[in-house]
Design a protein around this motif. Structure first.
Motif, PDB file in Angstrom:
ATOM      1  N   ALA A 157       0.829  -1.207   0.000  1.00 31.57           N
ATOM      2  CA  ALA A 157       0.000   0.000   0.000  1.00 31.57           C
ATOM      3  C   ALA A 157       0.865   1.260   0.000  1.00 31.57           C
ATOM      4  CB  ALA A 157      -0.924  -0.013   1.215  1.00 31.57           C
ATOM      5  N   VAL A 158       1.954   1.252   0.772  1.00 30.43           N
ATOM      6  CA  VAL A 158       2.858   2.410   0.814  1.00 30.43           C
ATOM      7  C   VAL A 158       3.461   2.653  -0.567  1.00 30.43           C
ATOM      8  CG1 VAL A 158       5.023   3.301   1.759  1.00 30.43           C
ATOM      9  CG2 VAL A 158       3.383   2.173   3.265  1.00 30.43           C
ATOM     10  N   GLU A 159       3.818   1.596  -1.270  1.00 29.47           N
ATOM     11  CA  GLU A 159       4.377   1.737  -2.617  1.00 29.47           C
ATOM     12  C   GLU A 159       3.380   2.391  -3.564  1.00 29.47           C
ATOM     13  OE1 GLU A 159       5.766  -1.966  -4.090  1.00 29.47           O
ATOM     14  OE2 GLU A 159       7.362  -2.194  -2.592  1.00 29.47           O
ATOM     15  N   GLN A 160       2.094   2.107  -3.357  1.00 31.38           N
ATOM     16  CA  GLN A 160       1.069   2.649  -4.248  1.00 31.38           C
ATOM     17  C   GLN A 160       0.646   4.066  -3.877  1.00 31.38           C
ATOM     18  OE1 GLN A 160      -2.131  -0.378  -5.360  1.00 31.38           O
ATOM     19  NE2 GLN A 160      -1.108  -1.446  -3.671  1.00 31.38           N
ATOM     20  N   THR A 161       0.685   4.394  -2.582  1.00 32.33           N
ATOM     21  CA  THR A 161       0.163   5.690  -2.131  1.00 32.33           C
ATOM     22  C   THR A 161       1.243   6.696  -1.761  1.00 32.33           C
ATOM     23  OG1 THR A 161       0.051   5.019   0.205  1.00 32.33           O
ATOM     24  CG2 THR A 161      -1.869   4.522  -1.192  1.00 32.33           C
ATOM     25  N   GLY A 162       2.399   6.231  -1.325  1.00 36.03           N
ATOM     26  CA  GLY A 162       3.430   7.125  -0.820  1.00 36.03           C
ATOM     27  C   GLY A 162       3.186   7.572   0.605  1.00 36.03           C
ATOM     28  N   GLU A 163       2.087   7.096   1.228  1.00 30.32           N
ATOM     29  CA  GLU A 163       1.756   7.467   2.602  1.00 30.32           C
ATOM     30  C   GLU A 163       1.977   6.282   3.547  1.00 30.32           C
ATOM     31  OE1 GLU A 163       1.405  10.457   3.098  1.00 30.32           O
ATOM     32  OE2 GLU A 163       0.686  11.276   1.202  1.00 30.32           O
ATOM     33  N   SER A 164       2.123   6.575   4.826  1.00 27.63           N
ATOM     34  CA  SER A 164       2.335   5.524   5.823  1.00 27.63           C
ATOM     35  C   SER A 164       1.075   4.673   5.969  1.00 27.63           C
ATOM     36  CB  SER A 164       2.697   6.141   7.177  1.00 27.63           C
ATOM     37  OG  SER A 164       3.910   6.863   7.092  1.00 27.63           O
ATOM     38  N   ALA A 165       1.271   3.392   6.214  1.00 32.33           N
ATOM     39  CA  ALA A 165       0.161   2.456   6.397  1.00 32.33           C
ATOM     40  C   ALA A 165       0.357   1.724   7.720  1.00 32.33           C
ATOM     41  CB  ALA A 165       0.086   1.461   5.243  1.00 32.33           C
ATOM     42  N   SER A 166      -0.713   1.631   8.514  1.00 32.29           N
ATOM     43  CA  SER A 166      -0.636   1.029   9.847  1.00 32.29           C
ATOM     44  C   SER A 166      -1.775   0.053  10.059  1.00 32.29           C
ATOM     45  CB  SER A 166      -0.696   2.115  10.937  1.00 32.29           C
ATOM     46  OG  SER A 166       0.312   3.079  10.763  1.00 32.29           O
ATOM     47  N   TYR A 167      -1.540  -0.912  10.933  1.00 28.04           N
ATOM     48  CA  TYR A 167      -2.576  -1.882  11.311  1.00 28.04           C
ATOM     49  C   TYR A 167      -2.809  -1.780  12.818  1.00 28.04           C
ATOM     50  CZ  TYR A 167      -5.091  -6.296  11.912  1.00 28.04           C
ATOM     51  OH  TYR A 167      -6.041  -7.240  12.211  1.00 28.04           O
ATOM     52  N   PHE A 168      -4.050  -1.465  13.201  1.00 30.88           N
ATOM     53  CA  PHE A 168      -4.425  -1.303  14.599  1.00 30.88           C
ATOM     54  C   PHE A 168      -5.386  -2.405  15.039  1.00 30.88           C
ATOM     55  CE2 PHE A 168      -3.203   2.988  13.437  1.00 30.88           C
ATOM     56  CZ  PHE A 168      -2.670   3.538  14.605  1.00 30.88           C
ATOM     57  N   VAL A 169      -5.348  -2.746  16.317  1.00 29.65           N
ATOM     58  CA  VAL A 169      -6.367  -3.598  16.928  1.00 29.65           C
ATOM     59  C   VAL A 169      -6.946  -2.834  18.117  1.00 29.65           C
ATOM     60  CG1 VAL A 169      -5.342  -5.781  16.211  1.00 29.65           C
ATOM     61  CG2 VAL A 169      -4.688  -4.762  18.411  1.00 29.65           C
ATOM     62  N   ARG A 170      -8.154  -3.200  18.472  1.00 33.82           N
ATOM     63  CA  ARG A 170      -8.812  -2.515  19.598  1.00 33.82           C
ATOM     64  C   ARG A 170      -8.358  -3.111  20.920  1.00 33.82           C
ATOM     65  NH1 ARG A 170     -15.256  -1.020  20.189  1.00 33.82           N
ATOM     66  NH2 ARG A 170     -15.103  -0.030  22.241  1.00 33.82           N
ATOM     67  N   GLN A 171      -8.211  -2.251  21.901  1.00 34.50           N
ATOM     68  CA  GLN A 171      -7.853  -2.671  23.251  1.00 34.50           C
ATOM     69  C   GLN A 171      -8.676  -1.826  24.221  1.00 34.50           C
ATOM     70  OE1 GLN A 171      -3.818  -1.887  25.038  1.00 34.50           O
ATOM     71  NE2 GLN A 171      -3.632  -4.107  24.830  1.00 34.50           N
ATOM     72  N   GLY A 172      -9.858  -2.345  24.595  1.00 28.87           N
ATOM     73  CA  GLY A 172     -10.764  -1.592  25.463  1.00 28.87           C
ATOM     74  C   GLY A 172     -11.238  -0.320  24.793  1.00 28.87           C
TER      75      GLY A 172
END
Length: 248
Positions: free
Chosen positions: A100-115
């Motif tokens: 995704a970063v290669e396609q957009t040039g923007e940072s990509a992150s993966y989050f999970v919920r914690q409370g």
């Protein structure tokens, strides 16, 4: 050496496609289906279905109940177990984020919920000097940012105010975490159709104008569709949104 004729090979492939269409006819909330329901969902003749089912039963992909309906057999469960063993979530998610970063040039992150918060598990940084600087392990309150809006929209209980986000499958936020920064996010779903995480694209607000958002939205949806699919999720919701955007 094999002596199968090309036309015979084509017939064999067509039979495999029809057999797989029978398995794909089962949805997340289906425990069993009648022959008529299978015919309606696959557009196959009942006689064709019965021939295919005989083979699928023999190999354990389908089972016939005492009521004369059909349900998924034990073989897919065994294969799912093998698939689960073969998946390395960190490698798979990071690969999707980097693409995704290669396609957009923007940072990509993966989050999970914690409370009442969300925690950043995986991150692929933008190559640009001007970017946000969140790192794995960082925690964000659930009341700010695009990723938090996704968890509110798809969590339990679902927020009525987030109905538009559920329909669009994408949330956008500007200046909520840090002034001058923006982000967009979409949900990652698990095999039960529940939210497992959220992928966000983030960067300076001036790089997230409407034109940029429109360009990145299908990339974001394809990214979460890919991860969700690897987690066993049914992807029709993502497919429908991509189709609405004129994407495949």
């Amino acid at each position: 050496m094999g002596t199968e004729k090309p036309e015979d090979a084509e017939k064999s492939v067509a039979a495999v496609v029809r057999a797989l269409s029978l398995l794909n006819a089962f949805r997340a909330d289906d425990t069993e289906l009648t022959l008529a329901e299978l015919s309606k969902r696959t557009d196959l003749y009942k006689s064709t279905i019965l021939r295919l089912i005989a083979t699928l039963e023999r190999f354990g992909y389908l089972e016939r109940t005492t009521a004369g309906t059909y349900r998924i057999g034990a073989t897919p469960l065994r294969l799912a177990s093998l698939h689960k063993q073969a998946i390395h979530p960190a490698d798979m998610i990071l690969a999707a984020l980097r693409a995704a970063v290669e396609q957009t040039g923007e940072s990509a992150s993966y989050f999970v919920r914690q409370g009442d918060t969300r925690i950043l598990l995986y991150r692929a940084d933008s190559p640009r000097l001007l970017r946000d600087h969140l790192q794995p392990g960082d925690i964000v309150p659930l009341d700010r940012g695009a990723g938090s809006a996704i968890f509110r929209a798809f969590g339990s209980p679902q927020h009525a105010a987030e109905a538009g986000i559920r329909d669009r499958m994408v949330a956008i936020a500007r200046g909520e975490i840090e002034s001058g920064m923006a982000g967009m996010a979409a949900p990652v779903l698990d095999a039960a159709g529940r939210i497992a995480g959220a992928v966000t694209f983030s960067g300076p607000e001036f790089r997230f104008d409407q034109e940029a958002v429109d360009r990145m939205e299908p990339i974001l949806l394809r990214t979460v569709r890919s991860i969700s699919s690897r987690l066993g999720a049914e992807t029709s919701r993502f497919d429908a949104r991509l189709e609405a955007l004129g994407q495949d």
